[in-house]
Write a protein that holds these residues in place. Sequence first.
Motif, PDB file in Angstrom:
ATOM      1  N   CYS A   1      52.162   2.614  20.947  1.00 15.42           N
ATOM      2  CA  CYS A   1      50.829   3.058  21.356  1.00 15.42           C
ATOM      3  C   CYS A   1      50.021   3.481  20.147  1.00 15.42           C
ATOM      4  O   CYS A   1      50.523   4.195  19.276  1.00 15.42           O
ATOM      5  CB  CYS A   1      50.953   4.229  22.336  1.00 15.42           C
ATOM      6  SG  CYS A   1      49.382   4.994  22.809  1.00 15.42           S
TER       7      CYS A   1
ATOM      8  N   PHE B   1      53.260   0.623  32.089  1.00 16.27           N
ATOM      9  CA  PHE B   1      53.334   0.865  30.649  1.00 16.27           C
ATOM     10  C   PHE B   1      54.606   0.256  30.068  1.00 16.27           C
ATOM     11  O   PHE B   1      54.600  -0.256  28.945  1.00 16.27           O
ATOM     12  CB  PHE B   1      53.288   2.370  30.368  1.00 16.27           C
ATOM     13  CG  PHE B   1      51.899   2.937  30.295  1.00 16.27           C
ATOM     14  CD1 PHE B   1      51.447   3.595  29.163  1.00 16.27           C
ATOM     15  CD2 PHE B   1      51.023   2.820  31.371  1.00 16.27           C
ATOM     16  CE1 PHE B   1      50.166   4.125  29.094  1.00 16.27           C
ATOM     17  CE2 PHE B   1      49.740   3.347  31.317  1.00 16.27           C
ATOM     18  CZ  PHE B   1      49.308   3.991  30.180  1.00 16.27           C
TER      19      PHE B   1
ATOM     20  N   MET C   1      48.809   8.095  26.034  1.00 15.08           N
ATOM     21  CA  MET C   1      49.764   8.205  24.934  1.00 15.08           C
ATOM     22  C   MET C   1      51.040   8.904  25.390  1.00 15.08           C
ATOM     23  O   MET C   1      52.146   8.487  25.030  1.00 15.08           O
ATOM     24  CB  MET C   1      49.158   8.954  23.753  1.00 15.08           C
ATOM     25  CG  MET C   1      50.131   9.114  22.589  1.00 15.08           C
ATOM     26  SD  MET C   1      49.422   9.914  21.131  1.00 15.08           S
ATOM     27  CE  MET C   1      49.140  11.557  21.752  1.00 15.08           C
TER      28      MET C   1
ATOM     29  N   SER D   1      53.159   6.595  27.150  1.00 14.12           N
ATOM     30  CA  SER D   1      53.782   5.691  26.178  1.00 14.12           C
ATOM     31  C   SER D   1      54.997   6.345  25.531  1.00 14.12           C
ATOM     32  O   SER D   1      56.017   5.685  25.279  1.00 14.12           O
ATOM     33  CB  SER D   1      52.768   5.292  25.107  1.00 14.12           C
ATOM     34  OG  SER D   1      51.653   4.644  25.672  1.00 14.12           O
TER      35      SER D   1
ATOM     36  N   ILE E   1      54.536   5.832  18.177  1.00 15.82           N
ATOM     37  CA  ILE E   1      53.227   6.348  18.561  1.00 15.82           C
ATOM     38  C   ILE E   1      52.407   6.604  17.302  1.00 15.82           C
ATOM     39  O   ILE E   1      52.898   7.194  16.339  1.00 15.82           O
ATOM     40  CB  ILE E   1      53.354   7.668  19.343  1.00 15.82           C
ATOM     41  CG1 ILE E   1      54.260   7.496  20.563  1.00 15.82           C
ATOM     42  CG2 ILE E   1      51.975   8.189  19.747  1.00 15.82           C
ATOM     43  CD1 ILE E   1      53.706   6.568  21.620  1.00 15.82           C
TER      44      ILE E   1
ATOM     45  N   ILE F   1      50.067  -0.347  23.640  1.00 22.81           N
ATOM     46  CA  ILE F   1      48.993   0.314  24.370  1.00 22.81           C
ATOM     47  C   ILE F   1      47.905   0.711  23.370  1.00 22.81           C
ATOM     48  O   ILE F   1      48.200   1.334  22.341  1.00 22.81           O
ATOM     49  CB  ILE F   1      49.498   1.591  25.088  1.00 22.81           C
ATOM     50  CG1 ILE F   1      50.688   1.290  26.007  1.00 22.81           C
ATOM     51  CG2 ILE F   1      48.355   2.283  25.830  1.00 22.81           C
ATOM     52  CD1 ILE F   1      50.349   0.459  27.225  1.00 22.81           C
TER      53      ILE F   1
ATOM     54  N   THR G   1      56.949   2.986  24.758  1.00 24.18           N
ATOM     55  CA  THR G   1      55.998   1.886  24.568  1.00 24.18           C
ATOM     56  C   THR G   1      55.136   2.134  23.335  1.00 24.18           C
ATOM     57  O   THR G   1      54.485   3.176  23.236  1.00 24.18           O
ATOM     58  CB  THR G   1      55.078   1.749  25.792  1.00 24.18           C
ATOM     59  OG1 THR G   1      55.873   1.626  26.968  1.00 24.18           O
ATOM     60  CG2 THR G   1      54.168   0.544  25.658  1.00 24.18           C
TER      61      THR G   1
ATOM     62  N   THR H   1      44.550   3.003  23.333  1.00 25.98           N
ATOM     63  CA  THR H   1      43.968   3.980  24.244  1.00 25.98           C
ATOM     64  C   THR H   1      43.188   5.066  23.509  1.00 25.98           C
ATOM     65  O   THR H   1      43.401   5.303  22.310  1.00 25.98           O
ATOM     66  CB  THR H   1      45.078   4.629  25.112  1.00 25.98           C
ATOM     67  OG1 THR H   1      44.461   5.419  26.138  1.00 25.98           O
ATOM     68  CG2 THR H   1      45.996   5.508  24.269  1.00 25.98           C
TER      69      THR H   1
END
Length: 344
Positions: free
Chosen positions: A270, A246, A260, A263, A294, A252, A268, A254
């Motif tokens: 996401c 990740f 998540m 992430s 996120i 990402i 990361t 998803t």
Amino acid sequence: MTDFYIETTKADKTLPINSRPKFFAFGIPSYTNLGDQAVSLAQRAYIEHEFPEFQYIEILEEDNDAGIEAVKKIITSQDIVSFVGGGNMGNLYLDHERARRKVFSTFVNNLTISFPQSIHFEDNEQGQREQKLSQEAYQKNPHLVLIARDAQSYHRMQTTFNNHVIFTPDMVLYFKAVDYSLKRSGALFVLRHDGEKVVKESLIGSIKQLLDNGRPLKKTDTVLDSVDRITPINREKLIVDELKLFSQQEIIITDRWHAMVFSVLTGTPCLLFGNSYGKGKHAYFDWLEHIDWIGYTDEEDLDRIDQQISKLIKTKKHAYDIRADFKQLDSLIKYHLEMSGRNI
């Protein structure tokens, strides 16, 4: 012979007999879903870090019945019984629910903790039948505490069961952020292949086209097919490998809740899509909406999705702290220790 994981380096065939209070963790998975494995790892970390008085003992779900019989022979009033969190209380995964019922209805004289869960009994004949069976089993244990990991589940648990219900994040969010300082490149699609999937393949294909501008596109799942079985001995390395994967991504995409969460831990960007009963959506807005890299969407409009992805990729990382959100669980265990005459 039943395996008991008192440590994470080996399996023992017998339970320890000593004066330490025990924390019996039932339902530990051996299947290859890394989200559920991360929950089990986080539960151990939480108890060992926050309440080192306890000797933490994991019992695989496949050993549920034999484990119950062994624990019955040595359990004392100072001990706590628990069932693993992170899955789904309900009729979607009946093997887990049946094992959960048996644990809850057996250890009726001990504090029994159902670690943070979602709940979903389907609104049909089977769902209603299984819900009634769970109600009957849970009702037998006056010391059972259910923990909901999202507000929707919190309300549903309160209206479904007569047991005490508290509210905390998913246990994996107990872990602190990690920084592997790896170079980021490309987009990783982490998508379900089960009955909870609702995102249309046509939409995923369109998102791939949006991102396919010289950027490498990869796909994976948090359910591994590279190993047949995961236990407390090998799970941490596999989870670390997943977190490193990740950490190498720009974005990402998803529909998996724990993708998540991974992430969040790795910083990361996401974008999360929903599942069949809303567990990711509700938990996101309960605990993670303030984390800027996120995002959640129910959108199918590609322009809006493109704008959201672009914003997430450009977002700078910032500090966050979810530890305080576990205070209800902290208080529950502290109170038990006080009532057991243990100094904390």
